[in-house]
Scaffold this motif. Structure first.
Motif, mmCIF file in Angstrom:
data_model
loop_
_atom_site.group_PDB
_atom_site.id
_atom_site.type_symbol
_atom_site.label_atom_id
_atom_site.label_comp_id
_atom_site.label_asym_id
_atom_site.label_seq_id
_atom_site.Cartn_x
_atom_site.Cartn_y
_atom_site.Cartn_z
ATOM 1 N N VAL A 1 24.528 -1.099 4.389
ATOM 2 C CA VAL A 1 24.948 -0.187 5.460
ATOM 3 C C VAL A 1 26.100 -0.801 6.245
ATOM 4 O O VAL A 1 27.109 -0.147 6.513
ATOM 5 C CB VAL A 1 23.762 0.141 6.399
ATOM 6 C CG1 VAL A 1 24.252 0.927 7.624
ATOM 7 C CG2 VAL A 1 22.695 0.926 5.665
ATOM 8 N N PHE A 2 25.943 -2.069 6.603
ATOM 9 C CA PHE A 2 27.031 -2.748 7.320
ATOM 10 C C PHE A 2 28.295 -2.822 6.472
ATOM 11 O O PHE A 2 29.401 -2.559 6.963
ATOM 12 C CB PHE A 2 26.615 -4.167 7.733
ATOM 13 C CG PHE A 2 27.767 -4.960 8.294
ATOM 14 C CD1 PHE A 2 28.162 -4.783 9.612
ATOM 15 C CD2 PHE A 2 28.499 -5.833 7.490
ATOM 16 C CE1 PHE A 2 29.256 -5.471 10.119
ATOM 17 C CE2 PHE A 2 29.590 -6.526 7.992
ATOM 18 C CZ PHE A 2 29.967 -6.343 9.316
ATOM 19 N N ALA A 3 28.158 -3.196 5.192
ATOM 20 C CA ALA A 3 29.322 -3.365 4.318
ATOM 21 C C ALA A 3 30.090 -2.058 4.155
ATOM 22 O O ALA A 3 31.322 -2.050 4.100
ATOM 23 C CB ALA A 3 28.875 -3.894 2.960
ATOM 24 N N ILE A 4 29.372 -0.943 4.078
ATOM 25 C CA ILE A 4 30.041 0.363 3.958
ATOM 26 C C ILE A 4 30.811 0.673 5.237
ATOM 27 O O ILE A 4 31.923 1.201 5.197
ATOM 28 C CB ILE A 4 29.019 1.470 3.640
ATOM 29 C CG1 ILE A 4 28.478 1.280 2.219
ATOM 30 C CG2 ILE A 4 29.650 2.857 3.780
ATOM 31 C CD1 ILE A 4 27.360 2.228 1.854
ATOM 32 N N MET A 5 30.241 0.332 6.391
ATOM 33 C CA MET A 5 30.949 0.539 7.649
ATOM 34 C C MET A 5 32.213 -0.323 7.702
ATOM 35 O O MET A 5 33.265 0.119 8.163
ATOM 36 C CB MET A 5 30.039 0.198 8.841
ATOM 37 C CG MET A 5 28.807 1.083 8.992
ATOM 38 S SD MET A 5 29.197 2.851 9.147
ATOM 39 C CE MET A 5 28.870 3.425 7.467
ATOM 40 N N ILE B 1 26.489 2.271 14.122
ATOM 41 C CA ILE B 1 25.726 2.172 12.869
ATOM 42 C C ILE B 1 25.677 0.731 12.384
ATOM 43 O O ILE B 1 24.628 0.244 11.937
ATOM 44 C CB ILE B 1 26.341 3.087 11.787
ATOM 45 C CG1 ILE B 1 26.216 4.561 12.203
ATOM 46 C CG2 ILE B 1 25.665 2.861 10.434
ATOM 47 C CD1 ILE B 1 26.911 5.519 11.257
ATOM 48 N N ALA B 2 26.796 0.025 12.462
ATOM 49 C CA ALA B 2 26.831 -1.374 12.033
ATOM 50 C C ALA B 2 25.899 -2.232 12.885
ATOM 51 O O ALA B 2 25.187 -3.105 12.365
ATOM 52 C CB ALA B 2 28.261 -1.904 12.101
ATOM 53 N N LEU B 3 25.886 -1.987 14.188
ATOM 54 C CA LEU B 3 24.985 -2.710 15.085
ATOM 55 C C LEU B 3 23.528 -2.453 14.705
ATOM 56 O O LEU B 3 22.708 -3.386 14.647
ATOM 57 C CB LEU B 3 25.250 -2.285 16.530
ATOM 58 C CG LEU B 3 24.391 -2.929 17.623
ATOM 59 C CD1 LEU B 3 24.593 -4.434 17.644
ATOM 60 C CD2 LEU B 3 24.738 -2.325 18.989
ATOM 61 N N ALA B 4 23.211 -1.199 14.402
ATOM 62 C CA ALA B 4 21.842 -0.842 14.011
ATOM 63 C C ALA B 4 21.447 -1.522 12.702
ATOM 64 O O ALA B 4 20.288 -1.916 12.525
ATOM 65 C CB ALA B 4 21.720 0.680 13.880
ATOM 66 N N SER B 5 22.399 -1.675 11.789
ATOM 67 C CA SER B 5 22.083 -2.322 10.510
ATOM 68 C C SER B 5 21.692 -3.785 10.716
ATOM 69 O O SER B 5 20.819 -4.310 10.025
ATOM 70 C CB SER B 5 23.272 -2.214 9.553
ATOM 71 O OG SER B 5 24.335 -3.073 9.940
ATOM 72 N N GLY B 6 22.366 -4.457 11.653
ATOM 73 C CA GLY B 6 22.019 -5.845 11.954
ATOM 74 C C GLY B 6 20.630 -5.966 12.550
ATOM 75 O O GLY B 6 19.865 -6.877 12.200
#
Length: 422
Positions: free
Chosen positions: A318-322, A293-298
């Motif tokens: 999204v990244f920060a929540i991950m 998910i973090a990769l997808a947010s980037g």
């Protein structure tokens, strides 16, 4: 809640102990970021250049890292309370002296003392969680404490800006001194959680040398490097977020502070997501999911982040929540890799996050096409490395308690245990 404690806290009680851990976890982000809005005013006040004033930040980073490495192992030798209290008193006094500094060099010197005190506090407070909290409740407490490391750097500049609306930069350091005084009082009431018989019996230099022993634990070091990568893009965002919102999107300082504050508040749900998900999914599978998910947010940030501040904020959120999801359980897993030397392990955990965060701030200001592309690229690259390293670790013969082996500190959820065996 008393049953959460390994041993009773006569004066603090369980809620007081949690309050101590939460407030001490705020010391570092507030000290690093709360006074940054005042830097231009300080340049004028001391009649010096920006490079000299920036030594107050660079010096803090350097000596905070030194404090982490020295005082965590020292607490394994002398106990948590003496190191915690000494660090807190040094921090409080240095903050007050920063507020009254007659020249820039006095300010730089006091920031060094402030940083050493904060390093001692950060290293010891993480170790106290393992000492004081029973294993099956540790992640719940870490969820509360660790979220402050995520929310603090985002909220601190906003708080600093609000202070400047009613006072000058001196008040920023008086505020930090007041926070330190509260922590010092709580530290006095704290009851030692590391029994004498459980302490390192060698010299203080021998206790510091235990950092090497902990670092040789391949499971600990490998997993720490993987989860530490989340701090790379997070601190990159902290470094250039104001430029993105104000310079690129043309927002006012007040509008910029709103975006920062909203992101900080929503990020706080990360640890709660893990606590809920841990009932149904193993740490092993959850780690894989959040990396993806973090990769997808980037990728999303690089594709649509330049369109509007709302899309940029959403993709970063999204990244920060991950990132917030991974902190509590990863810290618990890391602490579980070591039977002893908790102070040394705590030092290395905090040091790695600090060092990787510094690297992120440096990478953020490279000559990218623009800062949005830069932050997005840093997310993609760091998460790609994390994914490759994670799958390599899972396929290796390196043991990792709580992920690849049975974890005696994990809650006894049958469904989760079954997943962990897969």
């Amino acid at each position: 809640m008393n049953r959460w404690l390994v041993q009773p806290q006569k004066y603090l009680g369980p809620f007081g102990l949690v309050a101590l851990l939460v407030v001490t976890s705020l010391v570092t982000p507030l000290s690093l970021d709360m006074y940054t809005p005042a830097v231009p005013h300080m340049t004028e006040y001391f009649e010096t250049d920006a490079g000299t004033v920036n030594l107050t930040l660079a010096g803090y980073y350097l000596f905070f890292a030194i404090g982490l490495l020295v005082f965590g192992p020292t607490s394994d030798r002398y106990g948590r309370k003496p190191v915690l209290l000494a660090g807190m008193l040094a921090y409080t006094a240095a903050s007050a002296l920063c507020a009254t500094a007659p020249d820039i060099w006095m300010l730089i010197g006091m920031r060094v003392v402030q940083a050493l005190g904060a390093g001692a506090v950060s290293a010891v407070s993480t170790a106290i969680v393992k000492d004081a909290i029973i294993p099956k409740k540790r992640e719940a407490i870490l969820s509360i404490v660790q979220v402050m490391f995520v929310v603090g750097p985002v909220l601190a500049p906003v708080v600093g800006a609000l202070i400047l609306q009613v006072a000058d930069w001196h008040m920023t350091f008086w505020t930090l001194s007041g926070i330190g005084l509260v922590c010092a009082v709580l530290s006095l009431l704290y009851r030692e959680t590391l029994p004498t018989q459980a302490r390192y019996q060698g010299t203080v230099f021998g206790s510091i040398a235990q950092l090497g022993t902990v670092a040789k634990n391949k499971g600990f070091t490998s997993f720490l490097c993987i989860v530490g990568l989340y701090n790379l893009p997070f601190m990159a965002y902290i470094a250039v977020g104001s430029y993105i919102y104000i310079t690129f999107f043309g927002l006012s300082e007040l509008e910029y502070s709103y975006f920062f504050a909203i992101a900080a508040l929503l990020t706080a749900i990360g640890p709660l997501i893990w606590l809920k998900a841990s009932r149904y999914v193993s740490a092993r599978r959850f780690t894989t999911i959040i990396i993806v998910i973090a990769l997808a947010s980037g990728i999303a940030m690089m594709m649509v982040g330049e369109i509007s501040p709302y899309l940029f904020c959403a993709t970063f959120l999204v990244f920060a929540i991950m990132e917030a999801c991974v902190r509590p359980y990863s810290t618990n897993i890391l602490l579980s890799q070591q039977e002893g030397d908790t102070g040394a392990a705590s030092s290395l955990i905090n040091f790695a996050h600090t060092a990787i965060g510094c690297a992120g701030m440096v990478l953020a200001v490279l000559p990218w096409p623009n800062y949005i592309v830069g932050v997005g690229a840093i997310i993609v690259l760091s998460m790609a490395v994390a994914a490759i390293s994670w799958f390599a670790l899972l396929r290796s013969g390196i043991p990792l308690i709580g992920v690849k082996d049975a974890d005696p500190s994990a809650p006894a959820h049958p469904a989760t245990a079954a997943k962990d065996r897969r």
